[in-house]
Structures are given as structure tokens and as C-alpha cells.
Design a protein around this motif. Structure first.
Motif, PDB file in Angstrom:
ATOM      1  N   ASP A 179       1.308  -1.021   0.003  1.00  0.00           N
ATOM      2  CA  ASP A 179      -0.062   0.416  -0.010  1.00  0.00           C
ATOM      3  C   ASP A 179       1.067   1.331  -0.088  1.00  0.00           C
ATOM      4  OD1 ASP A 179      -1.903   1.323  -0.054  1.00  0.00           O
ATOM      5  OD2 ASP A 179      -2.732   1.278   2.155  1.00  0.00           O
ATOM      6  N   SER A 180       1.126   1.680  -1.195  1.00  0.00           N
ATOM      7  CA  SER A 180       0.610   1.452  -2.492  1.00  0.00           C
ATOM      8  C   SER A 180       1.901   1.016  -3.182  1.00  0.00           C
ATOM      9  CB  SER A 180      -0.263   2.511  -3.394  1.00  0.00           C
ATOM     10  OG  SER A 180       0.398   3.852  -2.738  1.00  0.00           O
ATOM     11  N   VAL A 181       1.448   1.061  -4.289  1.00  0.00           N
ATOM     12  CA  VAL A 181       2.702  -0.019  -5.389  1.00  0.00           C
ATOM     13  C   VAL A 181       3.695   1.783  -5.971  1.00  0.00           C
ATOM     14  CG1 VAL A 181       1.100   0.413  -7.457  1.00  0.00           C
ATOM     15  CG2 VAL A 181       3.685  -1.200  -7.316  1.00  0.00           C
ATOM     16  N   GLN A 182       2.972   2.768  -6.191  1.00  0.00           N
ATOM     17  CA  GLN A 182       3.307   4.253  -6.854  1.00  0.00           C
ATOM     18  C   GLN A 182       4.432   4.718  -5.448  1.00  0.00           C
ATOM     19  OE1 GLN A 182       0.443   3.161  -7.871  1.00  0.00           O
ATOM     20  NE2 GLN A 182       0.188   2.966  -9.277  1.00  0.00           N
ATOM     21  N   GLY A 195       7.403   6.838 -11.055  1.00  0.00           N
ATOM     22  CA  GLY A 195       7.537   7.446 -12.508  1.00  0.00           C
ATOM     23  C   GLY A 195       7.278   5.829 -13.012  1.00  0.00           C
ATOM     24  N   VAL A 196       7.119   6.281 -14.208  1.00  0.00           N
ATOM     25  CA  VAL A 196       7.212   4.957 -15.298  1.00  0.00           C
ATOM     26  C   VAL A 196       8.035   3.591 -14.835  1.00  0.00           C
ATOM     27  CG1 VAL A 196       6.749   4.084 -17.634  1.00  0.00           C
ATOM     28  CG2 VAL A 196       5.608   6.509 -16.742  1.00  0.00           C
ATOM     29  N   THR A 197       9.250   3.707 -15.259  1.00  0.00           N
ATOM     30  CA  THR A 197      10.060   3.058 -14.806  1.00  0.00           C
ATOM     31  C   THR A 197       9.955   2.555 -12.999  1.00  0.00           C
ATOM     32  OG1 THR A 197      11.572   4.604 -15.983  1.00  0.00           O
ATOM     33  CG2 THR A 197      12.377   2.605 -15.310  1.00  0.00           C
ATOM     34  N   GLN A 198      10.233   3.436 -12.555  1.00  0.00           N
ATOM     35  CA  GLN A 198      10.066   2.272 -11.379  1.00  0.00           C
ATOM     36  C   GLN A 198       8.737   1.362 -10.537  1.00  0.00           C
ATOM     37  OE1 GLN A 198      12.063   3.290  -8.191  1.00  0.00           O
ATOM     38  NE2 GLN A 198      13.510   3.710  -8.747  1.00  0.00           N
ATOM     39  N   VAL A 199       7.395   2.390 -11.148  1.00  0.00           N
ATOM     40  CA  VAL A 199       6.067   1.543 -10.884  1.00  0.00           C
ATOM     41  C   VAL A 199       6.320  -0.451 -11.685  1.00  0.00           C
ATOM     42  CG1 VAL A 199       4.218   1.299 -11.604  1.00  0.00           C
ATOM     43  CG2 VAL A 199       4.779   3.333 -10.478  1.00  0.00           C
ATOM     44  N   ARG A 200       6.818  -0.199 -13.247  1.00  0.00           N
ATOM     45  CA  ARG A 200       6.722  -1.219 -13.793  1.00  0.00           C
ATOM     46  C   ARG A 200       8.205  -2.146 -13.595  1.00  0.00           C
ATOM     47  NH1 ARG A 200       8.772   0.305 -18.112  1.00  0.00           N
ATOM     48  NH2 ARG A 200       6.713   0.834 -19.505  1.00  0.00           N
ATOM     49  N   ALA A 201       9.091  -1.977 -12.672  1.00  0.00           N
ATOM     50  CA  ALA A 201       9.929  -2.717 -11.911  1.00  0.00           C
ATOM     51  C   ALA A 201       9.650  -2.865 -10.887  1.00  0.00           C
ATOM     52  CB  ALA A 201      10.928  -1.840 -11.476  1.00  0.00           C
ATOM     53  N   ILE A 202       9.238  -2.307  -9.922  1.00  0.00           N
ATOM     54  CA  ILE A 202       8.459  -3.024  -8.431  1.00  0.00           C
ATOM     55  C   ILE A 202       7.547  -4.165  -9.048  1.00  0.00           C
ATOM     56  CG2 ILE A 202       7.130  -2.306  -6.526  1.00  0.00           C
ATOM     57  CD1 ILE A 202       9.122   0.311  -6.515  1.00  0.00           C
ATOM     58  N   THR A 203       6.618  -4.075 -10.044  1.00  0.00           N
ATOM     59  CA  THR A 203       5.431  -4.914 -10.102  1.00  0.00           C
ATOM     60  C   THR A 203       6.259  -5.552 -10.878  1.00  0.00           C
ATOM     61  OG1 THR A 203       4.159  -2.506 -10.922  1.00  0.00           O
ATOM     62  CG2 THR A 203       3.140  -4.500 -11.286  1.00  0.00           C
ATOM     63  N   THR A 204       7.096  -6.092 -11.328  1.00  0.00           N
ATOM     64  CA  THR A 204       7.741  -7.172 -12.043  1.00  0.00           C
ATOM     65  C   THR A 204       8.219  -7.847 -11.386  1.00  0.00           C
ATOM     66  OG1 THR A 204       7.744  -5.503 -14.213  1.00  0.00           O
ATOM     67  CG2 THR A 204       9.527  -8.163 -14.087  1.00  0.00           C
ATOM     68  N   ALA A 205       9.209  -6.850 -10.062  1.00  0.00           N
ATOM     69  CA  ALA A 205       9.711  -7.841  -9.284  1.00  0.00           C
ATOM     70  C   ALA A 205       8.907  -8.401  -8.099  1.00  0.00           C
ATOM     71  CB  ALA A 205      10.817  -6.838  -8.301  1.00  0.00           C
TER      72      ALA A 205
END
Length: 462
Positions: A179-182, A195-205
Motif C-alpha cells: 500500500d501502495s505500489v506508486q 514514475g513509469v520506470t520505477q512502477v514497472r520494475a517494482i511490479t515486475t519484481a
């Protein structure tokens, strides 16, 4: 060593440009252009039948589909019945669920209820709640208020991804809430927080963690002012389930709506009521919308809308008063203003019901929002009832879409709609022609056009 070649691609529409720009020239999205490497050509080797791609021996051989263990994808109940309904029965081990909603709608309150019920299911289940937006003391205060304190619910106030992975190794939970991924950060990834890069990398991990360990992961997501999920569009592709948490600030009713679900249907809706002591499931939302209704009054009509697969009874109200202004006022709440304007025009043109010198106010009851065309006939009947000051007959329900020619068109799921109306005590229904098989206990009256509906209801203008 030469730096690998790269290009820049928009995460929303996949448009590619030669250099970085702040705004995608194709779809117009801001901050969605990321640098991506240009992959080298795949080597080929000569073989039987001409050129063939170079092959590698897979570490895990392909398995016949009938030998795959189906029990590994069985859903486990969260203990929150309406949440399970939207998920398709519960949470699947190794699944990643994204729950998005506006600030203050009750996302954290709902997830505290979920982790509490999950932890008390058995001694083998532990829940880890990671918060970056609030302190641990704030979350504990809410847990005390809602009764969500349990010895197997663990709490961590962290925003660094590496620290979160360390907490997971120590606690060994079967359910992880972020809470929360952003608001999470990854130190080894470039870009700003959210940001786009951070959110994508964290969600992928986190997705890789869920698939490797079998931990069910619940991610809280922010939404933009337009109601869309904030962050890159690929975020919704990475997760298994996408849910929208909706609700009006002036109403206690909350709805969890499925947008994507790899384990069940994506058109289910769960209903909740937000109270001071927490959030509770509403198994009969139709009764919640109609609990105030004791008798028919002028300007009201009840209809049945389909929210996903769930039939919901709702009341539309209209108030028509004479106006001294050159341009009478039109006010709409909970309805589509364009459809209200269209129905006023159809009533005047096809039925001779004049609203030109009257102010018109239309609304729904209980904070419910009706955008389905099946509510057209009910709204038209309510408007005519308000103008002639005569109520619709007691025990009547109205369902149907109205066209510009005044015709009443068929809508889907008439049988389920009427079954719900019959359960709540309605005895007659104004429905479109050829409704098909109908449930017992309610009499359907087919209506070909709007003029016939007003005549049968006795709502012709004075």
C-alpha cells in the motif's frame, strides 16, 4: 565495450521514436516514453530443410496439460464474501491482484479486513501488510477501530523494495499487501518515485516473487483524475487481476468492480458498506437502495439494472416545477445528462408531454449511478408522473430502453431482472416486447412504445 543500441517506446501505445520526448507524439500521454534496447539479430544455423534458429536445451521440459496439477490454482477464500465474489472464489496462490481507487474511498480499510480474515483462517497462514503512505501507528489505530488486530498479521512501514523483500524472508507470509505500489522505490532503478520506470520494475519484481514463492500479492494502486489507473498501461498486463474500488464520498455504499481476471469472470461486482467500525459486505444491495420506500409517490419509478451479472433494483426520481425564467433549469444527479435531455425531447415530440416552461430535476436514490439504457423507460415514466402529479401504480417496476422514435427496445437479462424484482415484492412489470421466459410471481406487461407505457400507467398529462 560498445554500448548497445536503443530506441524510445511509449508504454501506452507502443509508438517508437528515435529520441526521448516528454509527450508521446502518437497518443499524447505524458511521461510514458522509455528507453528500450534494440535486440540483436537471432543467430541461425544450417540444418535439414534450410536455415534454422539456434536452439537451447530448456531447463524444464514441457509437460502434457493433463499432467499439470490443477490444485495449485485453486482459490482460497479471503473470509470476505463480496471480495471473494469478484475474485472468482478467493485468492489463488502466486497471484497478483491490483486494487485501484480514489483517495479516501476505503481501500486500506478493506485490505485490513482481508489480511485479518486471512490470518485467522489457520495457523499456517500469515499476512504481511506493507505501508508507505502511513506510519505503523496510523495503521494500528485503524486496525483497533475496525477490529483487525491479530497475532499473525504483520505490519511494516517501508518504501524500499529491498527492505520489503527482506521482511518477506523473515515473516514468510502467504499473503502480502503493498500500500501502495506508486509509493515504493527500487534503489537500483532509475527514475522518480511513482514514475513509469520505477512502477514497472517494482511490479515486475513483486510478480516474480509471487510466482516463485506462491505468495498471493495484493497491490494498491492510485487513479488519475479521469478515473484511470495511474502509471504505465503495462502495469495492468503484468498482474493477474485488476479491480476498481468505487464509491461516492456522500454515500456509504462501496463497490469493487472486476476489470481483468485470469481466474474467473471479469464482470462481477462486490458491494460493501463503509461504516465507522469498518467495512461490511452487503449481500442484498437492492434492499439497501429501497429500504426507505414505503409507497409510490408522484415522480418516482423503480427499475432493475445489471451491474456485471448482478441485478440491482434502484429508484429514479423526478421533480417538475413551473419556471419564470426564459431558460428553465435542468439538473441531473446519478444519471447520464445526455440521456435525460434525449428523453425530455422524446416525451415532448412523441407523447406531447411539454416541459418547455418547467424546471426539471432528476436523481437516483442512495448514491447509485445509473448509466445503463435499461433505465430509460423508468426515467420517462417518472418524468411524466411528476408533471401530471400522479404516482405509478403500487407494485409496478419499469424496465426498457427508449429510442428516438419513442419505441421501447429489448434489454438483456430480463428473466434475472424480474426474478430479483419478484423477490422484493413487485407484482407487475412494464417490459419491452418479446421478453422471453419469465419467472413466476410477477406479471409482465409488454410495451411497444413510450406512448403505450404512459397510457397503461395512466400518466397522460393533464
Amino acid at each position: 565495450m560498445a554500448k548497445p543500441k536503443s530506441s524510445f517506446r511509449c508504454s501506452s501505445c507502443q509508438h517508437t521514436v528515435a529520441k526521448w520526448v516528454g509527450r508521446c507524439p502518437d497518443c499524447g500521454a505524458w511521461g510514458s516514453v522509455d528507453e528500450v534496447p534494440i535486440l540483436a539479430a537471432i543467430p541461425f544455423r544450417a540444418g535439414v530443410g534450410g536455415q534454422q534458429r539456434a536452439a537451447m536445451l530448456p531447463s524444464t521440459p514441457a509437460t502434457p496439460i493433463h499432467q499439470v496439477d490443477a490444485k495449485s490454482t485453486q482459490a482460497k477464500s479471503t473470509g470476505v464474501s463480496e471480495f471473494d465474489r469478484v475474485l472468482g472464489g478467493g485468492l489463488v496462490a502466486g497471484s497478483v491482484v491490483l486494487l485501484a481507487g480514489e483517495p479516501g474511498v476505503g481501500k486500506s480499510t478493506l485490505l485490513l479486513e482481508v489480511v485479518h480474515n486471512w490470518a485467522r483462517r489457520s495457523t499456517e497462514d500469515r499476512s504481511l501488510y506493507v505501508t508507505a503512505e502511513e506510519s505503523a501507528g496510523q495503521v494500528r489505530m485503524r486496525a483497533d477501530r475496525t477490529g483487525a488486530v491479530h497475532e499473525r498479521v504483520y505490519l511494516a512501514a517501508e518504501s524500499d523494495l529491498s527492505m520489503i523483500l527482506g521482511h518477506v524472508e523473515q515473516v514468510q507470509p502467504t499473503l502480502l499487501v503493498i500500500d501502495s505500489v506508486q509509493t515504493m522505490t527500487a534503489a537500483d532503478v532509475e527514475g522518480v518515485v511513482g514514475g513509469v520506470t520505477q512502477v514497472r520494475a517494482i511490479t515486475t519484481a513483486l510478480t516474480s516473487l509471487a510466482k516463485a514463492t506462491g505468495i498471493a500479492v495484493l497491490l494498491v494502486g492510485h487513479v488519475t483524475k479521469d478515473g484511470a489507473i495511474a502509471g504505465p498501461r503495462s502495469l495492468e498486463h503484468l498482474v493477474d487481476v485488476v479491480l476498481n474500488f468505487e464509491g461516492d464520498r456522500h454515500s456509504t455504499l462501496r463497490m469493487v468492480r472486476g476489470v481483468k481476471n485470469r481466474f474467473g469472470t471479469a464482470d462481477e461486482v462486490g458491494c460493501f458498506e463503509l461504516r465507522e467500525d469498518g467495512i461490511v459486505c452487503v449481500t442484498d444491495p437492492s434492499g439497501l437502495f429501497l429500504h426507505h420506500r414505503t409507497e409510490s409517490v408522484p415522480g418516482t419509478a423503480v427499475t432493475v439494472t445489471m451491474d456485471g451479472k448482478r441485478p440491482l433494483l434502484g429508484e429514479v426520481q423526478a421533480l417538475v416545477v413551473e419556471s419564470t425564467m426564459a431558460t428553465p433549469r435542468r439538473a441531473v444527479s446519478g444519471l447520464d445528462s445526455n440521456r435525460v435531455a434525449m428523453l425530455l425531447a422524446v416525451l415532448e415530440s412523441r407523447c406531447g408531454v411539454k416541459f418547455a416552461k418547467h424546471e426539471v430535476y432528476t436523481a437516483t436514490v442512495g448514491g447509485m449511478r445509473m448509466t445503463e439504457p435499461s433505465a430509460d423507460l423508468a426515467l420517462a415514466v417518472a418524468l411524466a408522473s411528476a408533471l401530471c402529479e400522479r404516482p405509478l401504480r403500487e407494485g409496478y417496476i419499469v424496465i426498457g430502453e427508449v429510442g428516438l422514435a419513442g419505441e421501447v427496445r429489448r434489454v438483456s437479462g430480463i428473466g434475472r431482472r424480474l426474478a430479483e424484482a419478484s423477490r422484493l415484492g413487485f407484482t407487475h412489470a412494464l417490459v419491452p416486447p418479446d421478453p422471453g421466459p419469465l419467472p413466476a410471481g410477477i406479471k409482465a406487461i409488454p410495451i411497444a412504445n413510450l406512448l403505450d407505457a404512459l397510457a397503461i400507467s395512466g400518466l397522460q398529462n393533464k
